[in-house]
Design a protein around this motif. Structure first.
Motif, mmCIF file in Angstrom:
data_model
loop_
_atom_site.group_PDB
_atom_site.id
_atom_site.type_symbol
_atom_site.label_atom_id
_atom_site.label_comp_id
_atom_site.label_asym_id
_atom_site.label_seq_id
_atom_site.Cartn_x
_atom_site.Cartn_y
_atom_site.Cartn_z
ATOM 1 N N ILE A 1 86.369 85.483 59.726
ATOM 2 C CA ILE A 1 87.181 85.840 60.959
ATOM 3 C C ILE A 1 87.300 87.247 60.541
ATOM 4 O O ILE A 1 87.212 88.110 61.713
ATOM 5 C CB ILE A 1 88.731 85.282 60.914
ATOM 6 C CG1 ILE A 1 88.498 83.715 61.002
ATOM 7 C CG2 ILE A 1 89.767 85.893 61.590
ATOM 8 C CD1 ILE A 1 89.744 83.037 60.758
ATOM 9 N N ARG A 2 87.434 87.954 59.494
ATOM 10 C CA ARG A 2 87.557 89.255 59.239
ATOM 11 C C ARG A 2 86.342 90.141 59.415
ATOM 12 O O ARG A 2 86.422 91.456 59.895
ATOM 13 C CB ARG A 2 88.140 89.633 57.845
ATOM 14 C CG ARG A 2 89.763 89.173 57.435
ATOM 15 C CD ARG A 2 90.198 89.331 56.034
ATOM 16 N NE ARG A 2 91.513 88.986 56.058
ATOM 17 C CZ ARG A 2 92.634 89.585 56.123
ATOM 18 N NH1 ARG A 2 92.535 91.105 56.416
ATOM 19 N NH2 ARG A 2 93.760 89.440 56.209
ATOM 20 N N TYR A 3 85.194 89.401 59.272
ATOM 21 C CA TYR A 3 83.959 90.271 59.445
ATOM 22 C C TYR A 3 83.744 90.321 61.075
ATOM 23 O O TYR A 3 83.319 91.559 61.525
ATOM 24 C CB TYR A 3 82.916 89.338 58.557
ATOM 25 C CG TYR A 3 81.652 90.079 59.105
ATOM 26 C CD1 TYR A 3 81.367 91.249 58.250
ATOM 27 C CD2 TYR A 3 80.520 89.427 59.833
ATOM 28 C CE1 TYR A 3 80.015 91.753 58.613
ATOM 29 C CE2 TYR A 3 79.182 89.981 60.003
ATOM 30 C CZ TYR A 3 78.787 91.129 59.493
ATOM 31 O OH TYR A 3 77.817 91.883 59.587
ATOM 32 N N GLY A 4 83.843 89.217 61.701
ATOM 33 C CA GLY A 4 83.117 89.062 63.310
ATOM 34 C C GLY A 4 84.194 88.169 64.100
ATOM 35 O O GLY A 4 83.803 88.034 65.446
ATOM 36 N N GLY A 5 85.467 87.955 63.768
ATOM 37 C CA GLY A 5 86.179 87.054 64.489
ATOM 38 C C GLY A 5 85.932 85.784 64.899
ATOM 39 O O GLY A 5 86.234 85.182 65.965
ATOM 40 N N TYR A 6 85.053 85.128 64.110
ATOM 41 C CA TYR A 6 84.604 83.853 64.155
ATOM 42 C C TYR A 6 84.570 82.959 63.042
ATOM 43 O O TYR A 6 84.922 83.469 61.807
ATOM 44 C CB TYR A 6 83.161 83.572 64.676
ATOM 45 C CG TYR A 6 82.093 84.477 63.941
ATOM 46 C CD1 TYR A 6 81.641 83.953 62.899
ATOM 47 C CD2 TYR A 6 81.612 85.667 64.380
ATOM 48 C CE1 TYR A 6 80.748 84.770 61.968
ATOM 49 C CE2 TYR A 6 80.719 86.504 63.555
ATOM 50 C CZ TYR A 6 80.195 85.865 62.313
ATOM 51 O OH TYR A 6 79.233 86.595 61.727
ATOM 52 N N TYR A 7 84.496 81.384 62.996
ATOM 53 C CA TYR A 7 84.785 80.619 61.900
ATOM 54 C C TYR A 7 84.451 79.358 62.278
ATOM 55 O O TYR A 7 84.105 79.002 63.195
ATOM 56 C CB TYR A 7 86.309 80.879 61.556
ATOM 57 C CG TYR A 7 87.312 80.072 62.397
ATOM 58 C CD1 TYR A 7 87.556 78.741 62.337
ATOM 59 C CD2 TYR A 7 87.789 80.777 63.513
ATOM 60 C CE1 TYR A 7 88.200 78.078 63.233
ATOM 61 C CE2 TYR A 7 88.747 80.206 64.448
ATOM 62 C CZ TYR A 7 89.015 79.047 64.194
ATOM 63 O OH TYR A 7 89.786 78.156 65.268
ATOM 64 N N THR A 8 84.249 78.534 61.119
ATOM 65 C CA THR A 8 83.819 76.984 61.252
ATOM 66 C C THR A 8 84.930 76.319 60.190
ATOM 67 O O THR A 8 85.436 76.898 59.233
ATOM 68 C CB THR A 8 82.610 76.996 60.967
ATOM 69 O OG1 THR A 8 82.208 75.147 61.023
ATOM 70 C CG2 THR A 8 82.218 77.154 59.327
ATOM 71 N N THR A 9 85.379 75.318 60.608
ATOM 72 C CA THR A 9 86.092 74.224 59.658
ATOM 73 C C THR A 9 85.993 72.898 60.228
ATOM 74 O O THR A 9 85.438 72.490 61.137
ATOM 75 C CB THR A 9 87.634 74.740 59.732
ATOM 76 O OG1 THR A 9 88.250 73.898 58.453
ATOM 77 C CG2 THR A 9 88.083 74.421 61.373
ATOM 78 N N LEU A 10 86.274 71.928 59.165
ATOM 79 C CA LEU A 10 86.070 70.599 59.355
ATOM 80 C C LEU A 10 87.340 70.165 59.878
ATOM 81 O O LEU A 10 88.356 70.291 59.247
ATOM 82 C CB LEU A 10 85.717 70.000 58.189
ATOM 83 C CG LEU A 10 85.036 68.446 58.226
ATOM 84 C CD1 LEU A 10 83.743 68.733 59.027
ATOM 85 C CD2 LEU A 10 84.899 67.780 56.789
ATOM 86 N N VAL A 11 87.300 69.385 61.157
ATOM 87 C CA VAL A 11 88.674 68.828 61.729
ATOM 88 C C VAL A 11 88.993 67.394 61.192
ATOM 89 O O VAL A 11 90.201 67.495 60.643
ATOM 90 C CB VAL A 11 88.432 68.822 63.122
ATOM 91 C CG1 VAL A 11 89.658 68.122 63.664
ATOM 92 C CG2 VAL A 11 88.052 70.122 63.841
ATOM 93 N N GLN A 12 88.112 66.769 60.925
ATOM 94 C CA GLN A 12 88.242 65.433 60.508
ATOM 95 C C GLN A 12 86.699 64.978 59.701
ATOM 96 O O GLN A 12 85.843 65.690 60.084
ATOM 97 C CB GLN A 12 88.426 64.203 61.288
ATOM 98 C CG GLN A 12 89.875 64.505 62.106
ATOM 99 C CD GLN A 12 90.191 63.078 62.972
ATOM 100 O OE1 GLN A 12 89.569 62.050 62.822
ATOM 101 N NE2 GLN A 12 91.085 63.495 63.825
ATOM 102 N N PRO A 13 86.496 64.125 58.890
ATOM 103 C CA PRO A 13 85.267 63.888 58.359
ATOM 104 C C PRO A 13 84.593 63.456 59.600
ATOM 105 O O PRO A 13 84.689 62.585 60.431
ATOM 106 C CB PRO A 13 85.502 62.687 57.601
ATOM 107 C CG PRO A 13 87.023 62.904 57.037
ATOM 108 C CD PRO A 13 87.627 63.290 57.953
ATOM 109 N N GLY A 14 83.319 64.210 59.616
ATOM 110 C CA GLY A 14 82.395 64.023 60.874
ATOM 111 C C GLY A 14 82.461 64.769 61.820
ATOM 112 O O GLY A 14 81.346 64.960 62.686
#
Length: 590
Positions: free
Chosen positions: A325-338
């Motif tokens: 986020i701090r580098y380029g304003g994007y991210y990924t995260t796991l919402v639920q398993p799968g």
């Protein structure tokens, strides 16, 4: 004069508003006769663009010309063209805000002037002087692509997940009911919008269909109604554009206040619901300005916004999302398993982002990062939802970026279960197609309607029903519902009566769909090519059943444009659009 307005706003003011078929002309504009076809119109626009860009950069490169003289030039241009009611305020203010960025970009010698208008207009009638300079590609290992299997619908009674999609709120802290909604500037309905000459020019209490954004009490009412109507929401996706359209007077401090207050509002009404946000083009200052990470000057870079996004989004996101986020304003995260969410910063493809001309080659390495995350998700057996603000394939998303993004979607079609965007303010969708078998639909992008009324629109939002947690879940969108508030009705009833939010339509039922798979959404598009009643239904929903626009109807050009939007995922490839235009304009009975 509309052509001049389009040019000036795009090049200098950074898309104060998008000029689309059916969108309102600014009240002050004097409209030139419409050219007989798109080709002549685009040639004219390109010529004007090249003249304007040349003038501006000659001024920037003349050491004897002061900033004040450049601003005076811009203001006088606006006065001569008679495009805004308050040129000193709108044009002068915009030029003042933009000058430091434009001067830095020009001094870097990174921009080829002959490429600027071709990138901006993205039309075959407006070429690039050095196209090779703008070419780049993301290397993807297509040989490891797994076989594509036809997805089966979930068994009866399978669990589902309900998702709320917020898009383009555009809260205006200065909205004033009863003020002038016909001010002749890019944003009206403020105390500074001038005298109300006719009673019909007064801004409505709950908002206005003209070039106005939303009052706070309407935003809060909307969120409160969402919380009351959708107590079963599992999570929220929020695709950006929180601030108003006053591009000539933006400030970092005001943007931060707006962001904080809206984030706090959502958390107040949905205290236990996760939120997955992304950045819109209006959150930055100057508007649309998203510098690549290598720009370290704090007066020019976007670190202030990325740092604030990280701080605000930490209400809902894990700590390991912070670095990207701090580098380029994007991210990924796991919402639920799968199920994994990838939030992209598509402002890097935006042709109204001045830094796109400084560096268009995968800024912040966001597409390279995307392909790497998708490869990891594929190996881990995860499905992915991609969310961002600007849809790829839009006319304001750089064609090379869109093309490379589409290549990534092609490679990972079995991993990407759905895409979600905002930005257009309309209720629509896009279909991605295979790059070898170009008739085979492979993915769907769902584009949610705006909460703002800007312009000629009812406030709206969406909810999705998603295939839920189960062995072999597709995590696909099974259905969606669009909700609106009828602004005409709300303003007629006045301040004392709470507005009523109602379901506008449910996708499967409205369009006679068995599911919302790429194949079904492509079939819907194919049906709309020949079924006029079905297309008119889509047109009504596209504009959220806004009274005036729906009453005006949709011309053949409007029809071809709307259908073209659905199948365009790279503005540089007009093959499907040409087929649509041929079908419509060769068969007037359609």
């Amino acid at each position: 004069m509309m052509r001049w307005l389009s040019l000036f706003v795009i090049v200098l003011a950074g898309s104060t508003f998008t000029v689309l078929e059916g969108a309102p002309a600014p009240q002050k504009a004097k409209v030139l006769p419409t050219p007989p076809d798109d080709t002549e119109r685009n040639v004219l626009t390109c010529s004007l663009c090249e003249e304007f860009v040349t003038d501006i950069y000659q001024l920037l490169r003349n050491e004897s010309v002061t900033d004040e003289q450049i601003i005076d030039y811009v203001v006088n241009l606006c006065i001569r063209l008679d495009i805004f009611a308050n040129p000193d305020q709108v044009c002068g203010g915009t030029a003042l805000i933009l000058l430091p960025t434009l001067k830095y970009i020009d001094s870097s010698n990174a921009v080829t002037l002959g490429n600027v208008c071709g990138m901006l207009i993205q039309d075959q009638n407006c070429g690039l002087s050095n196209p090779e300079q703008l070419e780049w590609t993301i290397n993807i290992n297509v040989d490891t692509k797994p076989p594509v299997n036809q997805l089966s619908p979930p068994p009866e009674g399978s669990p589902t997940v309900k998702v709320l999609h917020l898009a383009d709120i555009h809260w205006d802290p200065e909205y004033l009911a009863g003020s002038n909604a016909m001010c002749g500037d890019p944003l009206c309905c403020r105390a500074t919008s001038g005298e109300v000459v006719n009673a019909t020019d007064a801004a409505g209490y709950w908002g206005d269909y003209r070039t106005c954004d939303l009052p706070w009490y309407l935003v809060e009412n909307a969120v409160a109604q969402m919380a009351a109507l959708h107590t079963d929401v599992s999570y929220i996706i929020w695709t950006g554009d929180l601030t108003p359209h006053d591009v000539w007077s933006t400030e970092k401090a005001e943007n931060l206040v707006i962001i904080d207050r809206l984030m706090t509002l959502i958390q107040q009404y949905f205290p236990s619901v996760p939120v997955y946000p992304t950045l819109g083009n209006h959150e930055s200052h100057p508007v649309n300005s998203f510098a690549p990470p290598e720009i370290t000057d704090v007066e020019l870079n976007t670190a202030w916004l990325y740092d604030e996004a990280d701080r605000q989004w930490a209400r809902w996101l894990p700590a390991d999302a912070s670095s990207t986020i701090r580098y380029g304003g994007y991210y990924t995260t796991l919402v639920q398993p799968g199920l994994r969410i990838i939030s992209m910063n598509m402002n890097y493809c935006y042709t109204l982002n001045y830094w796109t001309y400084f560096k268009s080659q995968d800024p912040a390495s966001s597409l390279l990062w995307l392909s790497q995350i998708l490869e990891e998700a594929e190996l881990n057996g995860e499905k992915v939802h991609i969310l961002s603000h600007i849809p790829p394939g839009n006319s304001d998303c750089w064609t090379v970026f869109s093309r490379e993004f589409a290549k990534i979607i092609n490679r990972f079609e079995s991993t990407v279960a759905a895409q979600f965007y905002g930005h257009t303010h309309k209720d629509e969708y896009k279909v991605f197609y295979d790059m070898v078998d170009v008739t085979r639909p492979i993915n769907v992008a769902f584009i949610a309607p705006s909460l703002t009324t800007y312009s000629k629109l009812n406030p709206g939002y969406r909810t999705y029903t998603i295939d839920g947690q189960r062995p072999g879940s597709t995590w696909a969108v099974l259905d969606f519902n669009t909700y609106i508030m009828n602004l005409t009705d709300a303003n007629l009833k006045g301040a004392e009566v709470e507005p009523v939010w109602t379901e506008l339509y449910q996708a499967k039922q409205e369009y006679g769909l068995t599911d919302l798979s790429p194949q079904s959404m492509d079939a819907l598009f194919q049906r709309m090519l020949t079924d006029d009643a079905l297309f008119q239904l889509y047109f009504k929903n596209y504009y959220k059943n806004a009274d005036e626009v729906v009453a005006e109807g949709c011309t053949d050009r409007c029809r071809s444009n709307l259908l073209c939007h659905i199948v365009t995922t790279d503005i540089g490839d007009q093959t499907k659009c040409d087929q649509i235009r041929h079908k419509i304009f060769s068969h007037p009975e359609f």
